[in-house]
Design a protein around this motif. Structure first.
Motif, mmCIF file in Angstrom:
data_model
loop_
_atom_site.group_PDB
_atom_site.id
_atom_site.type_symbol
_atom_site.label_atom_id
_atom_site.label_comp_id
_atom_site.label_asym_id
_atom_site.label_seq_id
_atom_site.Cartn_x
_atom_site.Cartn_y
_atom_site.Cartn_z
ATOM 1 N N ARG A 312 47.733 44.407 69.880
ATOM 2 C CA ARG A 312 48.245 43.060 70.185
ATOM 3 C C ARG A 312 47.630 42.507 71.471
ATOM 4 O O ARG A 312 48.307 41.896 72.308
ATOM 5 C CB ARG A 312 49.767 43.069 70.291
ATOM 6 N N ALA A 313 46.326 42.723 71.625
ATOM 7 C CA ALA A 313 45.607 42.241 72.798
ATOM 8 C C ALA A 313 45.123 40.820 72.545
ATOM 9 O O ALA A 313 43.931 40.567 72.323
ATOM 10 C CB ALA A 313 44.442 43.169 73.135
ATOM 11 N N VAL A 314 46.063 39.855 72.547
ATOM 12 C CA VAL A 314 45.720 38.456 72.270
ATOM 13 C C VAL A 314 44.834 37.894 73.377
ATOM 14 O O VAL A 314 43.836 37.201 73.099
ATOM 15 C CB VAL A 314 47.014 37.629 72.105
ATOM 16 N N ASP A 315 45.164 38.176 74.621
ATOM 17 C CA ASP A 315 44.373 37.646 75.736
ATOM 18 C C ASP A 315 42.945 38.185 75.712
ATOM 19 O O ASP A 315 41.983 37.427 75.926
ATOM 20 C CB ASP A 315 45.040 38.016 77.065
ATOM 21 N N ARG A 316 42.798 39.472 75.421
ATOM 22 C CA ARG A 316 41.459 40.070 75.399
ATOM 23 C C ARG A 316 40.627 39.476 74.262
ATOM 24 O O ARG A 316 39.433 39.167 74.432
ATOM 25 C CB ARG A 316 41.586 41.585 75.232
ATOM 26 N N ALA A 317 41.238 39.290 73.096
ATOM 27 C CA ALA A 317 40.520 38.700 71.967
ATOM 28 C C ALA A 317 40.123 37.261 72.260
ATOM 29 O O ALA A 317 39.006 36.824 71.932
ATOM 30 C CB ALA A 317 41.384 38.776 70.707
ATOM 31 N N ALA A 318 41.036 36.505 72.895
ATOM 32 C CA ALA A 318 40.720 35.109 73.225
ATOM 33 C C ALA A 318 39.573 35.029 74.223
ATOM 34 O O ALA A 318 38.680 34.175 74.099
ATOM 35 C CB ALA A 318 41.959 34.415 73.779
ATOM 36 N N ASP A 319 39.567 35.907 75.218
ATOM 37 C CA ASP A 319 38.480 35.898 76.199
ATOM 38 C C ASP A 319 37.135 36.202 75.532
ATOM 39 O O ASP A 319 36.107 35.589 75.866
ATOM 40 C CB ASP A 319 38.759 36.923 77.293
ATOM 41 N N ASN A 320 37.113 37.144 74.607
ATOM 42 C CA ASN A 320 35.859 37.473 73.922
ATOM 43 C C ASN A 320 35.384 36.314 73.048
ATOM 44 O O ASN A 320 34.183 35.997 73.000
ATOM 45 C CB ASN A 320 36.045 38.726 73.068
ATOM 46 N N ALA A 369 49.329 32.210 72.942
ATOM 47 C CA ALA A 369 50.428 33.106 73.316
ATOM 48 C C ALA A 369 50.702 34.174 72.276
ATOM 49 O O ALA A 369 51.262 35.210 72.599
ATOM 50 C CB ALA A 369 51.700 32.285 73.564
ATOM 51 N N ASP A 370 50.339 33.937 71.029
ATOM 52 C CA ASP A 370 50.574 34.939 69.999
ATOM 53 C C ASP A 370 49.409 34.912 69.022
ATOM 54 O O ASP A 370 48.436 34.161 69.186
ATOM 55 C CB ASP A 370 51.910 34.692 69.283
ATOM 56 N N GLU A 371 49.503 35.715 67.985
ATOM 57 C CA GLU A 371 48.408 35.834 67.032
ATOM 58 C C GLU A 371 48.237 34.553 66.208
ATOM 59 O O GLU A 371 47.110 34.198 65.842
ATOM 60 C CB GLU A 371 48.656 37.032 66.118
ATOM 61 N N GLY A 372 49.334 33.869 65.895
ATOM 62 C CA GLY A 372 49.223 32.615 65.143
ATOM 63 C C GLY A 372 48.450 31.561 65.906
ATOM 64 O O GLY A 372 47.554 30.903 65.360
ATOM 65 N N GLN A 373 48.786 31.384 67.182
ATOM 66 C CA GLN A 373 48.042 30.433 68.003
ATOM 67 C C GLN A 373 46.591 30.859 68.182
ATOM 68 O O GLN A 373 45.697 30.009 68.271
ATOM 69 C CB GLN A 373 48.719 30.283 69.365
ATOM 70 N N LEU A 374 46.357 32.163 68.225
ATOM 71 C CA LEU A 374 44.989 32.653 68.371
ATOM 72 C C LEU A 374 44.139 32.253 67.163
ATOM 73 O O LEU A 374 42.985 31.814 67.316
ATOM 74 C CB LEU A 374 44.997 34.170 68.536
ATOM 75 N N VAL A 375 44.699 32.359 65.956
ATOM 76 C CA VAL A 375 43.950 31.984 64.751
ATOM 77 C C VAL A 375 43.659 30.494 64.741
ATOM 78 O O VAL A 375 42.526 30.051 64.447
ATOM 79 C CB VAL A 375 44.725 32.413 63.499
#
Length: 391
Positions: A312-320, A369-375
């Protein structure tokens, strides 16, 4: 033809030596400095400390106790430093009125050795003893904890003459309970100074009362000098490894092992062997695969994405995702590898025909903030990249 009045220069012995000296002046200076340094180190070694151990009477360092030993010597007390029990007992033989200072922080002495030392000395002063040392003393001494860190000074609060004359002391260390207690941290509790009923055995709970660094604080010096200087002879004893009592009947490994190990040991060995056979059969035969193995970039990206998802590393995935998008936009706009975020956002906004703050809020400022927003955010930056690179 040379005129008889003209003098011919001669190279005598003096001029030859001066020439040789001038040529080798640098090496002579270096050798002189080295010889001076060697002489200084030799003199410092001979005149320096002979014993660097803590609370040694021959140690002038802050943790040593040469100061109190020197003061006692100037007041007529014969201080004899010793390093072994045999040497200490030899110094006490024939002199029934001697004080012994014992500092054994590692507990080298056993009960019988401490009993011999107590019987041979007129007074025994023990500093910060361990439980093994306390058990070897005849009087009922018990450890009682430590002095609280917030305590700066302690009052005698007892009728002992030396403590009353010394007054307040400033020290940190252990506290002990005994027949007579002084410098207690609470009423009727253990203290820094404990003695037997007859005053022959004294326990000091802190090296601060004797060492060079804290001797001048409050009444530390007065208490140390009165406690150690009651007799004309003081034996300063710091035990070493040589004093450890040798035992000829050293127990073997079979004697040290518990009895149940004789029955449980073979059974555990059988269980371990069965477990190895069971796991070895499940693993199956080895599979040989030719190297090198090529892994597709898509598989690597998918595997890394699954790792991010599991943790659940949302911040790390978003940064990449953001870093990859900015790098591709900078390469497309020929901005160079050192292009900043602002220049990339400005170039993208110009190609898209949108305000730069709007593009920046999506590419730079937004953090899901979460996986849904990340997608959803990943789809937005992908559309921006596609539109910017298509024009």
């Amino acid at each position: 033809m040379t005129h008889p009045d003209e003098a011919t220069p001669l190279n005598g012995p003096g001029q030859g030596f001066k020439s040789w000296f001038r040529k080798r002046l640098a090496w002579i200076a270096i050798c002189t400095l080295l010889l001076g340094l060697v002489a200084y180190l030799a003199i410092a070694n001979l005149a320096g400390t002979k014993d660097a151990r803590t609370l040694s009477a021959r140690n002038p360092a802050p943790d040593g106790a040469m100061a109190v030993a020197e003061i006692l010597g100037r007041h007529g007390v014969n201080v004899t430093p010793t390093d072994s029990l045999d040497e200490t007992l030899a110094a006490l033989s024939g002199n029934a009125e001697s004080t012994v200072l014992l500092y054994d922080p590692r507990g080298f002495l056993d009960g019988s050795q401490i009993a011999d030392l107590t019987a041979a000395a007129d007074r025994l002063v023990v500093i910060t003893p361990r439980l093994r040392t306390l058990n070897g003393l005849e009087a009922e001494f018990r450890p009682g904890g430590v002095v609280p860190e917030a305590t700066s000074e302690l009052e005698p609060a007892c009728a002992q003459d030396d403590a009353q004359a010394a007054g307040r002391v400033s020290a940190q260390g252990s506290i002990y309970a005994g027949p007579t207690v002084c410098y207690a941290v609470r009423d009727n509790g253990p203290g820094l100074y404990a003695s037997s009923s007859d005053g022959r055995v004294i326990v000091l709970g802190s090296t601060d009362l004797v060492d060079n660094q804290h001797l001048a604080e409050s009444g530390n010096a007065a208490l140390a000098l009165r406690t150690l200087g009651n007799n004309t002879d003081l034996v300063w004893y710091t035990p070493g490894v040589r004093d450890v009592a040798a035992n000829d009947s050293t127990p073997t490994l079979n004697e040290l092992a518990p009895r149940w190990l004789a029955f449980a040991g073979p059974w555990l060995a059988v269980v371990a062997l069965l477990a190895i056979m069971w796991r070895g059969r499940r693993m199956g035969p080895l599979v040989f695969e030719p190297l090198p193995v090529f892994v597709k970039a898509a598989e690597t990206a998918e595997g890394r994405a699954r790792l991010y998802q599991d943790s659940r590393a949302v911040d790390r995935a978003a940064d990449n995702l953001r870093a990859g998008t900015l790098a591709r936009l900078a390469r497309h706009f020929n901005l160079g590898a050192d292009a900043g975020k602002d220049s990339i956002v400005a170039a993208a906004a110009q190609h898209l025909g949108r305000p730069a703050p709007e593009v920046r809020s999506i590419l730079i400022d937004f953090m899901p903030a979460d996986e849904g927003q990340l997608v959803q955010w990943a789809q937005q930056i992908e559309r921006i990249e596609q539109e910017a690179t298509a024009r």
